[in-house]
Design a protein around this motif. Structure first.
Motif, PDB file in Angstrom:
ATOM      1  N   HIS A 176       0.856  -1.185   0.000  1.00 20.13           N
ATOM      2  CA  HIS A 176       0.000   0.000   0.000  1.00 20.13           C
ATOM      3  C   HIS A 176       0.894   1.237   0.000  1.00 20.13           C
ATOM      4  CE1 HIS A 176      -3.244   2.512   2.339  1.00 20.13           C
ATOM      5  NE2 HIS A 176      -3.126   2.882   1.081  1.00 20.13           N
ATOM      6  N   VAL A 177       0.758   2.070  -1.030  1.00 18.32           N
ATOM      7  CA  VAL A 177       1.475   3.337  -1.086  1.00 18.32           C
ATOM      8  C   VAL A 177       0.435   4.447  -1.204  1.00 18.32           C
ATOM      9  CG1 VAL A 177       3.147   4.773  -2.332  1.00 18.32           C
ATOM     10  CG2 VAL A 177       3.487   2.283  -2.175  1.00 18.32           C
ATOM     11  N   TYR A 178       0.588   5.472  -0.379  1.00 19.73           N
ATOM     12  CA  TYR A 178      -0.378   6.566  -0.381  1.00 19.73           C
ATOM     13  C   TYR A 178       0.331   7.906  -0.253  1.00 19.73           C
ATOM     14  CZ  TYR A 178       0.530   5.996   4.588  1.00 19.73           C
ATOM     15  OH  TYR A 178       1.153   5.858   5.796  1.00 19.73           O
ATOM     16  N   ALA A 179      -0.348   8.930  -0.732  1.00 19.19           N
ATOM     17  CA  ALA A 179       0.074  10.313  -0.526  1.00 19.19           C
ATOM     18  C   ALA A 179      -0.980  10.938   0.367  1.00 19.19           C
ATOM     19  CB  ALA A 179       0.185  11.041  -1.861  1.00 19.19           C
ATOM     20  N   ASP A 180      -0.604  11.275   1.571  1.00 21.74           N
ATOM     21  CA  ASP A 180      -1.542  11.766   2.581  1.00 21.74           C
ATOM     22  C   ASP A 180      -1.420  13.286   2.732  1.00 21.74           C
ATOM     23  OD1 ASP A 180      -3.505  10.619   4.234  1.00 21.74           O
ATOM     24  OD2 ASP A 180      -2.286  10.869   6.020  1.00 21.74           O
ATOM     25  N   GLY A 181      -2.548  13.984   2.800  1.00 21.61           N
ATOM     26  CA  GLY A 181      -2.550  15.413   3.067  1.00 21.61           C
ATOM     27  C   GLY A 181      -2.339  16.299   1.855  1.00 21.61           C
ATOM     28  N   VAL A 182      -2.641  15.800   0.649  1.00 17.26           N
ATOM     29  CA  VAL A 182      -2.344  16.576  -0.554  1.00 17.26           C
ATOM     30  C   VAL A 182      -3.249  17.799  -0.741  1.00 17.26           C
ATOM     31  CG1 VAL A 182      -1.235  14.700  -1.827  1.00 17.26           C
ATOM     32  CG2 VAL A 182      -3.723  14.955  -1.943  1.00 17.26           C
ATOM     33  N   ASP A 183      -4.319  17.897   0.045  1.00 12.25           N
ATOM     34  CA  ASP A 183      -5.187  19.072  -0.035  1.00 12.25           C
ATOM     35  C   ASP A 183      -5.077  19.977   1.196  1.00 12.25           C
ATOM     36  OD1 ASP A 183      -6.206  18.405  -2.530  1.00 12.25           O
ATOM     37  OD2 ASP A 183      -7.844  17.230  -1.696  1.00 12.25           O
ATOM     38  N   VAL A 184      -4.144  19.693   2.079  1.00 10.27           N
ATOM     39  CA  VAL A 184      -3.958  20.531   3.272  1.00 10.27           C
ATOM     40  C   VAL A 184      -3.146  21.757   2.871  1.00 10.27           C
ATOM     41  CG1 VAL A 184      -2.991  20.641   5.590  1.00 10.27           C
ATOM     42  CG2 VAL A 184      -4.097  18.535   4.808  1.00 10.27           C
ATOM     43  N   ALA A 185      -3.723  22.940   3.068  1.00 11.70           N
ATOM     44  CA  ALA A 185      -3.145  24.184   2.545  1.00 11.70           C
ATOM     45  C   ALA A 185      -1.717  24.434   3.037  1.00 11.70           C
ATOM     46  CB  ALA A 185      -4.052  25.355   2.915  1.00 11.70           C
ATOM     47  N   LYS A 186      -1.418  24.103   4.273  1.00 13.20           N
ATOM     48  CA  LYS A 186      -0.093  24.426   4.823  1.00 13.20           C
ATOM     49  C   LYS A 186       0.987  23.430   4.400  1.00 13.20           C
ATOM     50  CE  LYS A 186      -0.919  21.951   9.157  1.00 13.20           C
ATOM     51  NZ  LYS A 186      -0.986  22.044  10.610  1.00 13.20           N
ATOM     52  N   LEU A 187       0.601  22.381   3.696  1.00 16.07           N
ATOM     53  CA  LEU A 187       1.556  21.363   3.266  1.00 16.07           C
ATOM     54  C   LEU A 187       1.904  21.523   1.789  1.00 16.07           C
ATOM     55  CD1 LEU A 187       0.096  18.206   5.077  1.00 16.07           C
ATOM     56  CD2 LEU A 187       1.910  19.745   5.856  1.00 16.07           C
ATOM     57  N   ASP A 188       3.068  21.020   1.412  1.00 16.13           N
ATOM     58  CA  ASP A 188       3.541  21.078   0.034  1.00 16.13           C
ATOM     59  C   ASP A 188       3.057  19.819  -0.695  1.00 16.13           C
ATOM     60  OD1 ASP A 188       4.951  21.016  -2.358  1.00 16.13           O
ATOM     61  OD2 ASP A 188       6.802  21.785  -1.471  1.00 16.13           O
ATOM     62  N   ALA A 189       1.978  19.952  -1.445  1.00 21.10           N
ATOM     63  CA  ALA A 189       1.356  18.800  -2.105  1.00 21.10           C
ATOM     64  C   ALA A 189       2.318  18.126  -3.077  1.00 21.10           C
ATOM     65  CB  ALA A 189       0.075  19.229  -2.820  1.00 21.10           C
ATOM     66  N   GLU A 190       3.091  18.939  -3.808  1.00 22.62           N
ATOM     67  CA  GLU A 190       3.990  18.333  -4.793  1.00 22.62           C
ATOM     68  C   GLU A 190       5.109  17.547  -4.114  1.00 22.62           C
ATOM     69  OE1 GLU A 190       5.090  16.829  -8.187  1.00 22.62           O
ATOM     70  OE2 GLU A 190       3.267  17.998  -7.886  1.00 22.62           O
ATOM     71  N   LYS A 191       5.579  18.037  -2.990  1.00 23.48           N
ATOM     72  CA  LYS A 191       6.607  17.301  -2.239  1.00 23.48           C
ATOM     73  C   LYS A 191       6.038  15.981  -1.725  1.00 23.48           C
ATOM     74  CE  LYS A 191       9.769  17.554   1.645  1.00 23.48           C
ATOM     75  NZ  LYS A 191      10.128  18.237   2.892  1.00 23.48           N
ATOM     76  N   ILE A 192       4.812  16.032  -1.237  1.00 24.47           N
ATOM     77  CA  ILE A 192       4.143  14.806  -0.770  1.00 24.47           C
ATOM     78  C   ILE A 192       4.032  13.804  -1.911  1.00 24.47           C
ATOM     79  CG2 ILE A 192       1.937  13.860   0.061  1.00 24.47           C
ATOM     80  CD1 ILE A 192       1.569  16.561   1.567  1.00 24.47           C
ATOM     81  N   MET A 193       3.649  14.294  -3.086  1.00 26.46           N
ATOM     82  CA  MET A 193       3.514  13.415  -4.241  1.00 26.46           C
ATOM     83  C   MET A 193       4.872  12.832  -4.661  1.00 26.46           C
ATOM     84  SD  MET A 193       0.420  12.867  -5.190  1.00 26.46           S
ATOM     85  CE  MET A 193       0.829  12.078  -6.746  1.00 26.46           C
ATOM     86  N   GLU A 194       5.902  13.652  -4.669  1.00 24.93           N
ATOM     87  CA  GLU A 194       7.234  13.159  -5.060  1.00 24.93           C
ATOM     88  C   GLU A 194       7.711  12.070  -4.106  1.00 24.93           C
ATOM     89  OE1 GLU A 194       8.962  13.606  -7.774  1.00 24.93           O
ATOM     90  OE2 GLU A 194       7.436  14.951  -8.566  1.00 24.93           O
ATOM     91  N   GLU A 195       7.439  12.249  -2.820  1.00 28.57           N
ATOM     92  CA  GLU A 195       7.826  11.223  -1.843  1.00 28.57           C
ATOM     93  C   GLU A 195       7.038   9.934  -2.072  1.00 28.57           C
ATOM     94  OE1 GLU A 195       7.131  13.277   1.818  1.00 28.57           O
ATOM     95  OE2 GLU A 195       9.054  14.353   1.734  1.00 28.57           O
TER      96      GLU A 195
END
Length: 197
Positions: free
Chosen positions: A166-185
């Motif tokens: 299971h691989v997931y990207a968590d918090g991609v819509d949270v304004a204070k977080l960097d969505a693209e960084k989350i996705m790259e990880e």
């Protein structure tokens, strides 16, 4: 030659972040294993129907007569024959999109994807692994309301699939977080898992 079934349950289609994870997995695996055959089902494009009273009776009659070669079970037989399964499905209403649930309902058939005996239920699928890929807008990791991952893992056990990833990207819509960084990880984690398959 191994057959890999790719289930695309990305409802938002072109702008789907989950599809980015799924496409990366297929790209890496096809590069590592050029002899593998990949078949993608875009679930939104299939004419899937949930079971109702009438269709359930028709299915049960086919099962009672052991007519497993009936077209009703085409999707189930395809799933059962796959050596590996990749599922791309966004987090949706605490679980997975309805289109994936309807697909699962259509492939779940006694004698096709699972069977039962004196010891209870057991899976009939030859799959060695399932890779479940998802993106979640909020921060759901470790919470008791995130049911998508546990649901897919339970289905692996039910169908007799050996390993669950299971691989997931968590918090991609949270304004204070960097969505693209989350996705790259998450994309890097996809690559790591694919190298293990």
């Amino acid at each position: 030659m191994k057959k890999i079934l790719v289930l695309d349950a990305c409802v938002r289609r072109e702008e789907s972040r989950t599809r980015r994870l799924m496409d990366r997995a297929v790209e890496i695996l096809s590069g590592l294993h050029p002899d593998w055959e990949f078949e993608t089902l875009t679930l939104m494009d299939l004419d899937l129907k949930y079971l109702n009273t009438e269709s359930l009776k028709a299915r049960d009659a086919l099962l009672a007569e052991k007519k497993y070669d009936d077209p009703f079970f085409d999707l189930g037989r395809q799933f059962a024959r796959a050596d590996g399964v990749i599922v791309g499905a966004p987090f949706w209403d605490l679980s997975v999109p309805a289109v994936l649930k309807v697909y699962i309902e259509n492939i779940s058939a006694d004698g096709v994807t699972f069977d039962s005996g004196s010891a209870g239920l057991y899976g009939l699928c030859k799959g060695q692994w399932m890779l479940f890929l998802t993106t979640r807008g909020g921060l759901w990791e470790g919470g008791d309301m995130e049911m998508g991952g546990p649901y897919m893992e339970a289905l692996c056990k039910f169908f007799g699939i050996d390993h669950y990833y299971h691989v997931y990207a968590d918090g991609v819509d949270v304004a204070k977080l960097d969505a693209e960084k989350i996705m790259e990880e998450a994309l890097e984690r996809v690559a790591c898992v694919c190298r293990e398959l």
